[in-house]
Write an enzyme that holds these catalytic residues in place. Sequence first.
Site, PDB file in Angstrom:
ATOM      1  N   ASP A  12      21.993  70.597 -19.082  1.00  0.00           N
ATOM      2  CA  ASP A  12      21.744  71.206 -17.768  1.00  0.00           C
ATOM      3  C   ASP A  12      20.256  71.008 -17.474  1.00  0.00           C
ATOM      4  O   ASP A  12      19.488  70.566 -18.336  1.00  0.00           O
ATOM      5  CB  ASP A  12      22.101  72.702 -17.808  1.00  0.00           C
ATOM      6  CG  ASP A  12      21.797  73.408 -16.488  1.00  0.00           C
ATOM      7  OD1 ASP A  12      22.150  72.867 -15.428  1.00  0.00           O
ATOM      8  OD2 ASP A  12      21.174  74.488 -16.509  1.00  0.00           O
ATOM      9  N   SER A  13      19.860  71.401 -16.267  1.00  0.00           N
ATOM     10  CA  SER A  13      18.446  71.338 -15.921  1.00  0.00           C
ATOM     11  C   SER A  13      17.617  72.308 -16.769  1.00  0.00           C
ATOM     12  O   SER A  13      16.405  72.176 -16.855  1.00  0.00           O
ATOM     13  CB  SER A  13      18.252  71.689 -14.444  1.00  0.00           C
ATOM     14  OG  SER A  13      18.686  73.015 -14.226  1.00  0.00           O
ATOM     15  N   TYR A  44      16.674  71.657 -10.569  1.00  0.00           N
ATOM     16  CA  TYR A  44      17.153  70.417  -9.937  1.00  0.00           C
ATOM     17  C   TYR A  44      17.578  70.678  -8.480  1.00  0.00           C
ATOM     18  O   TYR A  44      17.580  69.777  -7.662  1.00  0.00           O
ATOM     19  CB  TYR A  44      18.388  69.878 -10.668  1.00  0.00           C
ATOM     20  CG  TYR A  44      18.142  69.143 -11.965  1.00  0.00           C
ATOM     21  CD1 TYR A  44      16.878  69.056 -12.545  1.00  0.00           C
ATOM     22  CD2 TYR A  44      19.208  68.525 -12.630  1.00  0.00           C
ATOM     23  CE1 TYR A  44      16.690  68.382 -13.754  1.00  0.00           C
ATOM     24  CE2 TYR A  44      19.027  67.844 -13.823  1.00  0.00           C
ATOM     25  CZ  TYR A  44      17.770  67.781 -14.382  1.00  0.00           C
ATOM     26  OH  TYR A  44      17.593  67.101 -15.564  1.00  0.00           O
ATOM     27  N   GLY A  45      17.998  71.899  -8.225  1.00  0.00           N
ATOM     28  CA  GLY A  45      18.697  72.202  -6.975  1.00  0.00           C
ATOM     29  C   GLY A  45      17.906  72.034  -5.700  1.00  0.00           C
ATOM     30  O   GLY A  45      18.474  72.040  -4.604  1.00  0.00           O
ATOM     31  N   CYS A  75      26.081  71.394 -15.219  1.00  0.00           N
ATOM     32  CA  CYS A  75      25.174  71.593 -14.085  1.00  0.00           C
ATOM     33  C   CYS A  75      25.912  71.168 -12.818  1.00  0.00           C
ATOM     34  O   CYS A  75      26.171  69.976 -12.627  1.00  0.00           O
ATOM     35  CB  CYS A  75      23.931  70.734 -14.289  1.00  0.00           C
ATOM     36  SG  CYS A  75      22.779  70.772 -12.908  1.00  0.00           S
ATOM     37  N   ASN A  76      26.258  72.138 -11.973  1.00  0.00           N
ATOM     38  CA  ASN A  76      26.972  71.816 -10.723  1.00  0.00           C
ATOM     39  C   ASN A  76      26.163  70.862  -9.857  1.00  0.00           C
ATOM     40  O   ASN A  76      26.710  70.006  -9.172  1.00  0.00           O
ATOM     41  CB  ASN A  76      27.225  73.096  -9.925  1.00  0.00           C
ATOM     42  CG  ASN A  76      28.163  74.053 -10.623  1.00  0.00           C
ATOM     43  OD1 ASN A  76      29.356  74.026 -10.405  1.00  0.00           O
ATOM     44  ND2 ASN A  76      27.618  74.915 -11.476  1.00  0.00           N
ATOM     45  N   THR A  77      24.857  71.042  -9.891  1.00  0.00           N
ATOM     46  CA  THR A  77      23.974  70.243  -9.043  1.00  0.00           C
ATOM     47  C   THR A  77      24.014  68.767  -9.429  1.00  0.00           C
ATOM     48  O   THR A  77      23.948  67.886  -8.576  1.00  0.00           O
ATOM     49  CB  THR A  77      22.530  70.780  -9.151  1.00  0.00           C
ATOM     50  OG1 THR A  77      22.537  72.178  -8.852  1.00  0.00           O
ATOM     51  CG2 THR A  77      21.590  70.069  -8.208  1.00  0.00           C
ATOM     52  N   GLU A 153      15.490  80.979 -14.954  1.00  0.00           N
ATOM     53  CA  GLU A 153      14.903  80.038 -15.921  1.00  0.00           C
ATOM     54  C   GLU A 153      13.680  80.642 -16.618  1.00  0.00           C
ATOM     55  O   GLU A 153      13.385  80.326 -17.772  1.00  0.00           O
ATOM     56  CB  GLU A 153      14.524  78.758 -15.151  1.00  0.00           C
ATOM     57  CG  GLU A 153      14.030  77.600 -15.975  1.00  0.00           C
ATOM     58  CD  GLU A 153      15.099  76.941 -16.856  1.00  0.00           C
ATOM     59  OE1 GLU A 153      16.294  77.017 -16.529  1.00  0.00           O
ATOM     60  OE2 GLU A 153      14.714  76.388 -17.894  1.00  0.00           O
ATOM     61  N   CYS A 185      26.546  77.824  -9.730  1.00  0.00           N
ATOM     62  CA  CYS A 185      25.401  77.282 -10.482  1.00  0.00           C
ATOM     63  C   CYS A 185      25.445  77.949 -11.854  1.00  0.00           C
ATOM     64  O   CYS A 185      25.601  79.170 -11.946  1.00  0.00           O
ATOM     65  CB  CYS A 185      24.091  77.623  -9.771  1.00  0.00           C
ATOM     66  SG  CYS A 185      22.613  77.364 -10.774  1.00  0.00           S
ATOM     67  N   THR A 186      25.337  77.148 -12.898  1.00  0.00           N
ATOM     68  CA  THR A 186      25.533  77.707 -14.243  1.00  0.00           C
ATOM     69  C   THR A 186      24.455  78.728 -14.624  1.00  0.00           C
ATOM     70  O   THR A 186      24.701  79.595 -15.455  1.00  0.00           O
ATOM     71  CB  THR A 186      25.613  76.579 -15.287  1.00  0.00           C
ATOM     72  OG1 THR A 186      24.482  75.709 -15.131  1.00  0.00           O
ATOM     73  CG2 THR A 186      26.885  75.778 -15.128  1.00  0.00           C
ATOM     74  N   HIS A 187      23.304  78.625 -14.021  1.00  0.00           N
ATOM     75  CA  HIS A 187      22.273  79.649 -14.292  1.00  0.00           C
ATOM     76  C   HIS A 187      22.759  81.049 -13.897  1.00  0.00           C
ATOM     77  O   HIS A 187      22.442  82.035 -14.549  1.00  0.00           O
ATOM     78  CB  HIS A 187      20.993  79.354 -13.482  1.00  0.00           C
ATOM     79  CG  HIS A 187      20.088  78.337 -14.097  1.00  0.00           C
ATOM     80  ND1 HIS A 187      20.397  77.004 -14.141  1.00  0.00           N
ATOM     81  CD2 HIS A 187      18.868  78.463 -14.677  1.00  0.00           C
ATOM     82  CE1 HIS A 187      19.399  76.346 -14.717  1.00  0.00           C
ATOM     83  NE2 HIS A 187      18.453  77.207 -15.054  1.00  0.00           N
TER      84      HIS A 187
HETATM   85  N1  DGL Z   1      22.285  75.127 -13.430  1.00  0.00           N
HETATM   86  C1  DGL Z   1      22.358  74.150 -12.416  1.00  0.00           C
HETATM   87  C2  DGL Z   1      23.645  74.183 -11.619  1.00  0.00           C
HETATM   88  O1  DGL Z   1      24.686  74.506 -12.161  1.00  0.00           O
HETATM   89  C3  DGL Z   1      21.146  73.786 -11.647  1.00  0.00           C
HETATM   90  C4  DGL Z   1      20.113  74.788 -11.326  1.00  0.00           C
HETATM   91  C5  DGL Z   1      18.853  74.099 -10.862  1.00  0.00           C
HETATM   92  O2  DGL Z   1      18.248  73.431 -11.692  1.00  0.00           O
HETATM   93  O3  DGL Z   1      18.528  74.200  -9.669  1.00  0.00           O
HETATM   94  O4  DGL Z   1      23.686  73.865 -10.477  1.00  0.00           O
END
Ligand code: DGL
Length: 260
Positions: A12-13, A44-45, A75-77, A153, A185-187
């Site tokens: 993931d990011s 990443y988003g 990571c969905n993004t 994060e 988003c996994t976060h």
């Molecule tokens: N955890 C990531 C997701 O599932 C990305 C979060 C990020 O880096 O913006 O989208």
Amino acid sequence: MIKNEQPIGVYDSGVGGLSVLCEARKRLPHENFIYYGDSENAPYGTKTEDEIKELSLACGEFLFRKGVKMIVIACNTATSIVVQTMRERYNIPIISIEPAVKPALEGSRNGKIIVLATPATLHQKRYQSLLERLGAQDATINVECASLANLIEKGDLDDPHIKAYIHDKLVAYRGQQIEGIVIGCTHYSFVADKIRDIASKIFPSFGDIYDGRYGTARHIARVLANENLLHGCNAGGRVELFTSGKDDSLAVYRHFLSLL
Ligand code: DGL
């Protein structure tokens, strides 16, 4: 030739994908895992597709070189931007997460569903096609959370800015019949309880949270079984953590790994 003892790579990011790893470990306690978080480049988003693609392919390459038998894009993004390229590049199963809109629709009666995700995820063609395929455009409200992953994060889940941020995002829809919230988003899995508490207070019709990490963990198990790649039952269970960020982010990773 892929060997069953090889680890599963998850990336993931940053810390977010650890939520998927936690669930995958519960389901597959004999598997070994290697986790890579690109904390140096998180989030990443809010980046462009080209930037996300380059960074994400580097994560995949890192894991592939470590000798993994499967790569999980937690990571969905990143999913829709790289999944195809990675499948063409590597001869191992590539699994990816996407927002759990389908179960959320199935779980709601006539109300609406809020999808919380990064701006990049919500603008992607793959996400828009998912809504179209499910006929879900009218039933979903897409809420961009440009800063939430970054707040998480940082590692302090008690930071009052997190609660305030979630509240601000949700309160804008007070008065609507919101029945479910998709954690896109996994976060955000690490603040699912906060999201649930806040949503229950704002929306009398609120039902549940929907998190794609459960379906992704099930999918990992299914693919390993179908491909005869499951690890044997008398060993394994190791997790190795890597980050592009500072060494002390690994302490945060270890802490997050113990949370879910
Ligand atoms: N955890 C990531 C997701 O599932 C990305 C979060 C990020 O880096 O913006 O989208």
